[in-house]
Design a protein around this motif. Sequence first.
Motif, PDB file in Angstrom:
ATOM      1  N   GLN A   1       0.836  -1.198   0.000  1.00  0.00           N
ATOM      2  CA  GLN A   1       0.000   0.000   0.000  1.00  0.00           C
ATOM      3  C   GLN A   1       0.871   1.248   0.000  1.00  0.00           C
ATOM      4  O   GLN A   1       1.799   1.356   0.789  1.00  0.00           O
ATOM      5  CB  GLN A   1      -0.915   0.013   1.232  1.00  0.00           C
TER       6      GLN A   1
ATOM      7  N   GLU B   1      -0.283   7.171   2.586  1.00  0.00           N
ATOM      8  CA  GLU B   1      -1.255   8.266   2.492  1.00  0.00           C
ATOM      9  C   GLU B   1      -1.537   8.747   3.908  1.00  0.00           C
ATOM     10  O   GLU B   1      -2.078   8.016   4.723  1.00  0.00           O
ATOM     11  CB  GLU B   1      -2.549   7.816   1.825  1.00  0.00           C
TER      12      GLU B   1
ATOM     13  N   SER C   1      -2.611  12.277   6.545  1.00  0.00           N
ATOM     14  CA  SER C   1      -3.190  13.610   6.641  1.00  0.00           C
ATOM     15  C   SER C   1      -3.157  14.046   8.094  1.00  0.00           C
ATOM     16  O   SER C   1      -3.114  13.225   9.000  1.00  0.00           O
ATOM     17  CB  SER C   1      -4.622  13.624   6.102  1.00  0.00           C
TER      18      SER C   1
ATOM     19  N   LEU D   1       7.074  11.973  -2.480  1.00  0.00           N
ATOM     20  CA  LEU D   1       5.891  12.287  -1.688  1.00  0.00           C
ATOM     21  C   LEU D   1       5.297  13.594  -2.198  1.00  0.00           C
ATOM     22  O   LEU D   1       6.005  14.604  -2.300  1.00  0.00           O
ATOM     23  CB  LEU D   1       6.246  12.417  -0.207  1.00  0.00           C
TER      24      LEU D   1
ATOM     25  N   ARG E   1      -7.671  18.153  -1.104  1.00  0.00           N
ATOM     26  CA  ARG E   1      -7.975  16.908  -1.825  1.00  0.00           C
ATOM     27  C   ARG E   1      -7.125  16.854  -3.091  1.00  0.00           C
ATOM     28  O   ARG E   1      -6.974  17.867  -3.779  1.00  0.00           O
ATOM     29  CB  ARG E   1      -9.444  16.842  -2.233  1.00  0.00           C
TER      30      ARG E   1
ATOM     31  N   CYS F   1      -3.847  12.628 -10.471  1.00  0.00           N
ATOM     32  CA  CYS F   1      -2.410  12.662 -10.738  1.00  0.00           C
ATOM     33  C   CYS F   1      -2.200  11.921 -12.043  1.00  0.00           C
ATOM     34  O   CYS F   1      -2.583  10.764 -12.166  1.00  0.00           O
ATOM     35  CB  CYS F   1      -1.613  11.967  -9.642  1.00  0.00           C
TER      36      CYS F   1
ATOM     37  N   LEU G   1      -2.361  16.837   3.229  1.00  0.00           N
ATOM     38  CA  LEU G   1      -2.586  15.508   2.666  1.00  0.00           C
ATOM     39  C   LEU G   1      -1.297  15.114   1.974  1.00  0.00           C
ATOM     40  O   LEU G   1      -0.769  15.873   1.163  1.00  0.00           O
ATOM     41  CB  LEU G   1      -3.742  15.514   1.667  1.00  0.00           C
TER      42      LEU G   1
ATOM     43  N   LEU H   1       0.739  12.027  -0.169  1.00  0.00           N
ATOM     44  CA  LEU H   1       0.612  10.795  -0.944  1.00  0.00           C
ATOM     45  C   LEU H   1       1.973  10.343  -1.430  1.00  0.00           C
ATOM     46  O   LEU H   1       2.785  11.161  -1.880  1.00  0.00           O
ATOM     47  CB  LEU H   1      -0.274  11.003  -2.172  1.00  0.00           C
ATOM     48  N   GLU H   2       2.215   9.043  -1.384  1.00  0.00           N
ATOM     49  CA  GLU H   2       3.424   8.457  -1.948  1.00  0.00           C
ATOM     50  C   GLU H   2       3.143   8.076  -3.397  1.00  0.00           C
ATOM     51  O   GLU H   2       2.162   7.392  -3.682  1.00  0.00           O
ATOM     52  CB  GLU H   2       3.824   7.225  -1.142  1.00  0.00           C
TER      53      GLU H   2
END
Length: 144
Positions: free
Chosen positions: A20, A23, A25, A82, A95, A99, A131, A133-134
């Motif tokens: 996974q 992610e 926040s 990231l 949000r 991508c 927020l 995200l990888e």
Amino acid sequence: MKNLWCFFLLLVFTSVASAQPLELSGIVACQTRGWAVLRNQTELNRFVERIPKWRMQKMQPAPLNPDPILQNPEVDFEDHVLLVVWSDNIHIIPRILKCERAGRDLQVEIAFQTPVDYRNYQAPYSHGRYLLLELDRFDGDMTL
């Protein structure tokens, strides 16, 4: 046979969990809305310095902040970067809508979920939500 089956299930679930992407926040110290691509551990450490060490609450003494980013999650910067987006108010939630790779670049579509009357809400100054995200590594620029 039963032990073998349990071992197999454990192996499957741990391999799925490790695949996974990251992610996260939480709350971050900031003056304005913004975004960044963190490409190495130094940039991640600078971002983590902006995360409050204590939970933001009125009743004191406040407990430690449970944000998982403070636990220094492992990131393989050889293969990943990231993407971080932050707002300028803790009631405004950032949000990432899309991508998409465009050659060497990454096109990102972001939005900020804003309550209608958020200016009437009490909020600490100089803090917003982030927020993180990888993503798979890209060597170009990020465009909005």
